[in-house]
Design a protein around this motif. Structure first.
Motif: not given
Length: 240
Positions: A144-156
């Motif tokens: 649940r959390a890792l896809p969101l974490a990955a998307a955050a990394g791309v955005g940052f």
């Protein structure tokens, strides 16, 4: 000096993200984002006028685009931190958030020193190992959390590239345009999700502190990028 400022960036971003994640556990993510970004916008006004400089239309647009990406990344990160574990989410976000600007910097011809290259490599390997170990131990959270974490990394990572593309003479005006566009995006999100803007007690204080740390980190990041190579600053700033 750029590396030292990068460390301050990491500390500011890390603290702000942690507080935003905590607030999101007790309040809607959109609500926390709304409070933090409004506070960040107020801080950006002060920083921009105090820093001076002359920004071109290109600088303003790049900053605005960076703000949109940053707001989206913060939303993903706050949500990931609210449903996952900080020790699992943060390394993934930092890993991806550093790889993108490092690759961009090298592709543009930047040549970090040997020590910097070794440090970058160690940071990437460490982040991969930590995230892998955490995912193994908490697989149900990872899904649940890792896809969101990955998307955050791309955005940052993408927002860092945009900030690095602004001119040295633009001062901190790109920070102001970034916070302005972020507030607009978050406002649309709040209206679309009908999230309540009222927030009380500890979560409100955490959201306000997250906003102040966010704008401070962004201003320091811009300063660090103008004093050093993107490929060197990015991994240090992502250590949060």
């Amino acid at each position: 000096m750029a590396v030292f400022i990068g460390i301050l960036v990491a500390a500011s971003f890390g603290s702000g993200d942690f507080l935003g994640g905590l607030a999101s556990r007790r309040a809607a993510t959109a609500t926390v984002l709304g409070w933090s970004q409004v506070v960040a916008l107020a801080g950006a006004v002060v920083v921009a006028f105090a820093g001076g400089g002359t920004a071109t239309t290109r600088d303003v647009v790049l900053g605005a685009c960076a703000g949109v990406l940053n707001a989206g990344a913060l939303g993903c990160l706050y949500r990931a931190l609210s449903i996952g574990r900080n020790g699992q989410v943060a390394p993934v976000t930092a890993l991806i958030g550093s790889i993108l600007p490092v690759t961009w910097g090298v592709a543009r011809g930047e040549r970090p020193s040997t020590a910097a290259v070794v440090g970058i490599g160690l940071a990437v390997v460490a982040g991969a190992m930590i995230s892998s170990e955490r995912a193994h131990r908490y697989g149900h959270v990872a899904e649940r959390a890792l896809p969101l974490a990955a998307a955050a990394g791309v955005g940052f990572g993408a927002s860092l590239i945009l900030f690095a593309s602004t001119s040295r003479h633009s001062g901190f005006w790109p920070v102001l345009s970034a916070r302005t566009s972020a507030v607009v995006c978050v406002g649309i999100l709040v209206v679309a999700t009908r999230a309540p803007m009222r927030i009380r007690g500890t979560p409100r204080g955490q959201a306000v502190a997250a906003g102040l740390l966010d704008v401070a980190a962004t201003a320091l990041l811009l300063l660090a990028l103008r004093r050093g190579l993107t490929a060197t600053v990015a991994p240090v700033a992502a250590l949060a």
